[in-house]
Design an enzyme around this catalytic site. Structure first.
Site, PDB file in Angstrom:
ATOM      1  N   PHE A 161       0.828  -1.213   0.000  1.00 27.93           N
ATOM      2  CA  PHE A 161       0.000   0.000   0.000  1.00 27.93           C
ATOM      3  C   PHE A 161       0.860   1.259   0.000  1.00 27.93           C
ATOM      4  O   PHE A 161       0.742   2.124  -0.871  1.00 27.93           O
ATOM      5  CB  PHE A 161      -0.927  -0.044   1.221  1.00 27.93           C
ATOM      6  N   LEU A 202      10.529  -0.465   3.342  1.00 27.20           N
ATOM      7  CA  LEU A 202       9.154  -0.496   3.832  1.00 27.20           C
ATOM      8  C   LEU A 202       8.657  -1.916   4.078  1.00 27.20           C
ATOM      9  O   LEU A 202       7.643  -2.102   4.762  1.00 27.20           O
ATOM     10  CB  LEU A 202       8.207   0.171   2.819  1.00 27.20           C
ATOM     11  N   ALA A 203       9.337  -2.912   3.524  1.00 24.23           N
ATOM     12  CA  ALA A 203       8.846  -4.293   3.613  1.00 24.23           C
ATOM     13  C   ALA A 203       8.766  -4.726   5.073  1.00 24.23           C
ATOM     14  O   ALA A 203       9.708  -4.589   5.836  1.00 24.23           O
ATOM     15  CB  ALA A 203       9.778  -5.230   2.845  1.00 24.23           C
ATOM     16  N   ALA A 204       7.601  -5.232   5.453  1.00 21.85           N
ATOM     17  CA  ALA A 204       7.388  -5.668   6.836  1.00 21.85           C
ATOM     18  C   ALA A 204       6.069  -6.410   6.922  1.00 21.85           C
ATOM     19  O   ALA A 204       5.226  -6.303   6.027  1.00 21.85           O
ATOM     20  CB  ALA A 204       7.352  -4.469   7.789  1.00 21.85           C
ATOM     21  N   TYR A 259       4.034  -7.116  17.086  1.00 18.83           N
ATOM     22  CA  TYR A 259       4.372  -6.210  15.990  1.00 18.83           C
ATOM     23  C   TYR A 259       5.242  -5.064  16.509  1.00 18.83           C
ATOM     24  O   TYR A 259       6.329  -4.789  15.981  1.00 18.83           O
ATOM     25  CB  TYR A 259       3.098  -5.666  15.344  1.00 18.83           C
ATOM     26  N   LYS A 301       9.329  -4.189  15.918  1.00 19.60           N
ATOM     27  CA  LYS A 301       9.793  -2.918  15.358  1.00 19.60           C
ATOM     28  C   LYS A 301      10.798  -2.230  16.292  1.00 19.60           C
ATOM     29  O   LYS A 301      11.784  -1.630  15.835  1.00 19.60           O
ATOM     30  CB  LYS A 301       8.601  -2.000  15.088  1.00 19.60           C
ATOM     31  N   PHE A 342       2.707   7.120  12.367  1.00 21.04           N
ATOM     32  CA  PHE A 342       1.471   6.843  13.078  1.00 21.04           C
ATOM     33  C   PHE A 342       0.464   6.322  12.040  1.00 21.04           C
ATOM     34  O   PHE A 342       0.841   6.043  10.905  1.00 21.04           O
ATOM     35  CB  PHE A 342       0.988   8.109  13.787  1.00 21.04           C
ATOM     36  N   ASN A 343      -0.779   6.148  12.423  1.00 25.63           N
ATOM     37  CA  ASN A 343      -1.756   5.592  11.477  1.00 25.63           C
ATOM     38  C   ASN A 343      -1.895   6.482  10.251  1.00 25.63           C
ATOM     39  O   ASN A 343      -1.859   7.714  10.348  1.00 25.63           O
ATOM     40  CB  ASN A 343      -3.121   5.449  12.151  1.00 25.63           C
ATOM     41  N   ARG A 387      -6.804   7.777  17.379  1.00 25.31           N
ATOM     42  CA  ARG A 387      -5.603   7.606  16.570  1.00 25.31           C
ATOM     43  C   ARG A 387      -5.295   8.880  15.794  1.00 25.31           C
ATOM     44  O   ARG A 387      -6.178   9.668  15.473  1.00 25.31           O
ATOM     45  CB  ARG A 387      -5.788   6.442  15.564  1.00 25.31           C
TER      46      ARG A 387
END
Length: 309
Positions: A24, A79-81, A147, A151, A173-174, A209
């Site tokens: 995304f 960014l891969a995670a 998670y 991180k 953040f979100n 959030r």
């Protein structure tokens, strides 16, 4: 934004290796960087589909060496995670988020790739149930799930490379936008309104959030590549909290009808972070041309696009 830190003979600002390119966030970061004149090679888990993509398994050090040696990037945006907090396989968080990141940094060192900046995406989830109100980067982390713990472990190990590589760690953040998977909260809410559903089941409606637009996040990452911030850890956020109730209210205005909200106890996580709001001061000091998008505009964009298109 600062002037380009390097310009090659063909006019590009440099070559970027972007992990998680098909995710995304990756799609927006790629579009942002290519529009700014960077050459982007997207690293994917699946088969590469063109000359600007490469297959990469970050859990394999040998594969990381192969790709770093092949691409020779000027910049790495990692960014891969595994990013879905409720992901069922706890081991995978550490295998991908921690070991995978270490493999990439080791591969840069082993291959001598000429990297001018490494951007590693962490998460504001590392702050856990912080009680400081608006959270600055100095807030002590206190992760409450696998998670977030993965991180934070990743951050600590990444910093062991900071004397050898110009690394910046982002703590987003979100954020949300068109194309985010429906198992994330905001796309779930918007999709119910797109389909004119009469009822939606949610968890704790009072969770707050800090929501940003994914396009702003991509622009922030672009700025963190170009500006002098190696060695820093930077929140990527809006500084404004929204409860689920307020998002429902905004969507009812956009869609023009009221939806019945039912609280499903199965959706209330035991380790739920109640309020997570970040201070964007440090980010704004580094990236001076940030242009935050009001959440109502982001929601309208997602609604008009049918959410996932």
């Amino acid at each position: 934004m600062g002037s380009p830190s390097n310009t090659t003979d063909n006019g590009h600002r440099g070559r970027v290796l972007l992990t998680g390119a098909n995710g995304f966030t990756g799609k927006y970061v790629r579009a942002e960087l290519e529009a700014a004149g960077y050459s982007v090679c997207g690293a994917l888990v699946g088969a590469a589909r063109g000359p600007h993509e490469t297959t990469l398994d970050i859990t394999s050090l040998d594969d990381c060496r192969r790709v770093l040696d092949k691409v020779r990037p000027d910049y790495l945006v990692h960014l891969a995670a595994i990013s879905f907090v409720a992901h069922a396989d706890a081991d995978a968080f550490y295998r991908v988020n921690v070991i995978g990141t270490m493999n990439l940094l080791q591969a840069i060192g082993d291959t001598g790739a000429p990297v001018k900046r490494v951007l590693v995406a962490s998460s504001a989830n590392v702050y856990g149930n912080a009680t400081a109100g608006v959270i600055a980067e100095s807030q002590p982390p206190q992760p409450v799930n696998h998670y977030a713990a993965s991180k934070l472990a990743m951050e600590h190990l990444v910093r062991t490379w900071s004397d050898r590589l110009p690394i910046v760690i982002s703590r987003p953040f979100n954020y949300t936008g068109v194309g985010q998977q429906p198992n994330f909260l905001v796309p779930k809410i918007v999709s119910h309104f797109v389909s004119r559903a009469s009822v939606i089941e949610l968890g704790n409606l009072d969770v707050e959030r800090d929501f940003s637009d994914v396009r702003m996040v991509a622009h922030a990452y672009h700025g963190l590549l170009e500006n002098d911030c190696a060695g820093e850890t930077v929140n990527v956020c809006s500084g404004r909290p929204y409860s689920l109730r307020s998002i429902i209210d905004l969507m009812q205005d956009i869609a023009g009808y009221e939806i019945e909200v039912r609280v499903n106890p199965a959706f209330v996580r035991q380790s739920e972070v109640k309020t997570l709001v970040g201070s964007p001061d440090k980010l704004r000091a580094i990236v001076s041309d940030l242009n935050p998008v009001p959440l109502q505009e982001t929601l309208r964009w997602m609604y008009q696009a049918g959410v996932g298109s």
